[in-house]
Write a protein that holds these residues in place. Structure first.
Motif, PDB file in Angstrom:
ATOM      1  N   ARG A  35       0.752  -1.186   0.107  1.00 11.36           N
ATOM      2  CA  ARG A  35      -0.065  -0.078   0.130  1.00 11.36           C
ATOM      3  C   ARG A  35       0.793   1.250   0.145  1.00 11.36           C
ATOM      4  N   LEU A  36       1.742   1.307   0.800  1.00  6.78           N
ATOM      5  CA  LEU A  36       2.806   2.457   0.855  1.00  6.78           C
ATOM      6  C   LEU A  36       3.421   2.630  -0.424  1.00  6.78           C
ATOM      7  N   ALA A  37       3.818   1.480  -1.010  1.00  7.65           N
ATOM      8  CA  ALA A  37       4.514   1.773  -2.377  1.00  7.65           C
ATOM      9  C   ALA A  37       3.441   2.441  -3.614  1.00  7.65           C
ATOM     10  N   LYS A  38       2.305   1.829  -3.347  1.00  4.32           N
ATOM     11  CA  LYS A  38       1.542   2.588  -4.376  1.00  4.32           C
ATOM     12  C   LYS A  38       1.184   4.026  -4.031  1.00  4.32           C
ATOM     13  N   LEU A  39       1.249   4.314  -2.808  1.00  6.96           N
ATOM     14  CA  LEU A  39       1.165   5.762  -2.268  1.00  6.96           C
ATOM     15  C   LEU A  39       2.584   6.649  -2.730  1.00  6.96           C
ATOM     16  N   GLY A  40       3.507   6.081  -3.009  1.00  2.00           N
ATOM     17  CA  GLY A  40       4.580   6.749  -3.577  1.00  2.00           C
ATOM     18  C   GLY A  40       5.802   6.553  -2.470  1.00  2.00           C
ATOM     19  N   ALA A  41       5.646   5.635  -1.634  1.00  2.00           N
ATOM     20  CA  ALA A  41       6.908   5.559  -0.582  1.00  2.00           C
ATOM     21  C   ALA A  41       7.775   4.540  -1.031  1.00  2.00           C
ATOM     22  N   ALA A  42       8.981   4.375  -0.393  1.00  2.60           N
ATOM     23  CA  ALA A  42      10.044   3.208  -0.525  1.00  2.60           C
ATOM     24  C   ALA A  42       9.991   2.333   0.944  1.00  2.60           C
ATOM     25  N   PRO A  43       9.011   1.527   0.827  1.00  5.46           N
ATOM     26  CA  PRO A  43       8.759   0.691   2.251  1.00  5.46           C
ATOM     27  C   PRO A  43      10.019   0.030   2.400  1.00  5.46           C
ATOM     28  N   LEU A  44      10.596  -0.210   3.743  1.00  2.00           N
ATOM     29  CA  LEU A  44      11.529  -0.671   4.150  1.00  2.00           C
ATOM     30  C   LEU A  44      10.939  -2.052   5.099  1.00  2.00           C
ATOM     31  N   THR A  45      11.121  -3.176   4.836  1.00  2.00           N
ATOM     32  CA  THR A  45      10.558  -4.253   5.663  1.00  2.00           C
ATOM     33  C   THR A  45      11.627  -5.254   6.374  1.00  2.00           C
ATOM     34  N   PRO A  46      12.043  -4.656   7.501  1.00  2.10           N
ATOM     35  CA  PRO A  46      12.971  -5.388   8.181  1.00  2.10           C
ATOM     36  C   PRO A  46      12.650  -6.929   8.508  1.00  2.10           C
ATOM     37  N   HIS A  47      11.349  -7.134   8.431  1.00  6.28           N
ATOM     38  CA  HIS A  47      10.759  -8.625   8.662  1.00  6.28           C
ATOM     39  C   HIS A  47      11.480  -9.516   7.581  1.00  6.28           C
ATOM     40  N   LYS A  48      11.426  -9.106   6.478  1.00 10.38           N
ATOM     41  CA  LYS A  48      12.114  -9.782   5.395  1.00 10.38           C
ATOM     42  C   LYS A  48      13.595  -9.709   5.274  1.00 10.38           C
ATOM     43  N   ASN A  49      14.178  -8.654   5.818  1.00 12.97           N
ATOM     44  CA  ASN A  49      15.594  -8.506   5.877  1.00 12.97           C
ATOM     45  C   ASN A  49      16.342  -9.432   6.677  1.00 12.97           C
ATOM     46  N   THR A  50      15.671  -9.967   7.936  1.00 18.15           N
ATOM     47  CA  THR A  50      16.374 -10.880   8.751  1.00 18.15           C
ATOM     48  C   THR A  50      15.602 -12.089   8.901  1.00 18.15           C
ATOM     49  N   TYR A  51      14.554 -12.416   8.144  1.00 18.17           N
ATOM     50  CA  TYR A  51      13.644 -13.652   8.137  1.00 18.17           C
ATOM     51  C   TYR A  51      14.582 -14.844   8.175  1.00 18.17           C
ATOM     52  N   GLY A  52      14.382 -15.661   8.920  1.00 13.19           N
ATOM     53  CA  GLY A  52      15.496 -16.816   8.761  1.00 13.19           C
ATOM     54  C   GLY A  52      16.721 -17.043   9.823  1.00 13.19           C
ATOM     55  N   TRP A  53      16.872 -15.723  10.328  1.00 10.55           N
ATOM     56  CA  TRP A  53      18.038 -15.600  11.431  1.00 10.55           C
ATOM     57  C   TRP A  53      17.938 -16.151  12.641  1.00 10.55           C
ATOM     58  N   GLN A  54      16.676 -16.721  13.187  1.00 13.50           N
ATOM     59  CA  GLN A  54      16.498 -16.956  14.627  1.00 13.50           C
ATOM     60  C   GLN A  54      17.301 -18.056  14.875  1.00 13.50           C
ATOM     61  N   GLY A  55      17.980 -17.938  15.911  1.00  9.94           N
ATOM     62  CA  GLY A  55      18.985 -18.883  16.567  1.00  9.94           C
ATOM     63  C   GLY A  55      20.364 -18.861  15.788  1.00  9.94           C
ATOM     64  N   GLN A  56      20.617 -17.872  14.707  1.00 15.23           N
ATOM     65  CA  GLN A  56      21.812 -17.876  14.191  1.00 15.23           C
ATOM     66  C   GLN A  56      22.499 -16.551  14.371  1.00 15.23           C
ATOM     67  N   VAL A  57      21.774 -15.577  14.574  1.00 15.68           N
ATOM     68  CA  VAL A  57      22.353 -14.074  15.074  1.00 15.68           C
ATOM     69  C   VAL A  57      21.447 -13.731  16.119  1.00 15.68           C
ATOM     70  N   ASP A  58      22.061 -13.216  17.195  1.00 16.60           N
ATOM     71  CA  ASP A  58      21.418 -12.663  18.489  1.00 16.60           C
ATOM     72  C   ASP A  58      20.584 -11.453  18.213  1.00 16.60           C
ATOM     73  N   ARG A  59      19.451 -11.303  19.225  1.00 15.26           N
ATOM     74  CA  ARG A  59      18.679 -10.166  18.945  1.00 15.26           C
ATOM     75  C   ARG A  59      19.234  -8.899  19.086  1.00 15.26           C
ATOM     76  N   VAL A  60      20.369  -8.785  19.968  1.00 15.91           N
ATOM     77  CA  VAL A  60      20.832  -7.250  20.152  1.00 15.91           C
ATOM     78  C   VAL A  60      21.405  -7.055  18.748  1.00 15.91           C
ATOM     79  N   THR A  61      22.251  -7.897  17.786  1.00 17.62           N
ATOM     80  CA  THR A  61      22.832  -7.709  16.552  1.00 17.62           C
ATOM     81  C   THR A  61      21.611  -7.492  15.726  1.00 17.62           C
ATOM     82  N   ILE A  62      20.460  -8.078  15.776  1.00 18.84           N
ATOM     83  CA  ILE A  62      19.394  -7.571  14.886  1.00 18.84           C
ATOM     84  C   ILE A  62      18.924  -6.403  15.035  1.00 18.84           C
TER      85      ILE A  62
END
Length: 75
Positions: A35-62
């Motif tokens: 929706r934001l992209a359609k409204l003219g923004a450049a959305p940044l979704t950290p959910h996708k950036n770190t998906y699958g990192w659970q147990g491999q990278v600590d939460r502080v680093t994320i």
């Protein structure tokens, strides 16, 4: 070319109790980002950036990565 404002799209993720709940949260973020992209923004979704990192990278680093990304966002 138009410079779009960068919008950080946040939502629940790390405290998801199941993979299904995590996927549902990602789907909600995707919906907002589209929706934001359609409204003219450049959305940044950290959910996708770190998906699958659970147990491999600590939460502080994320969180450090997330805060670094927030620094470049307009909203």
């Amino acid at each position: 070319m138009i410079k779009r404002p960068i919008v950080y799209v946040a939502g629940p993720y790390g405290n998801s109790k199941t993979e299904e709940e995590r996927q549902a949260n990602i789907a909600l973020v995707d919906k907002a980002a589209i929706r934001l992209a359609k409204l003219g923004a450049a959305p940044l979704t950290p959910h996708k950036n770190t998906y699958g990192w659970q147990g491999q990278v600590d939460r502080v680093t994320i969180f450090e990565i997330d805060f670094t990304l927030l620094d470049v966002c307009d909203a």
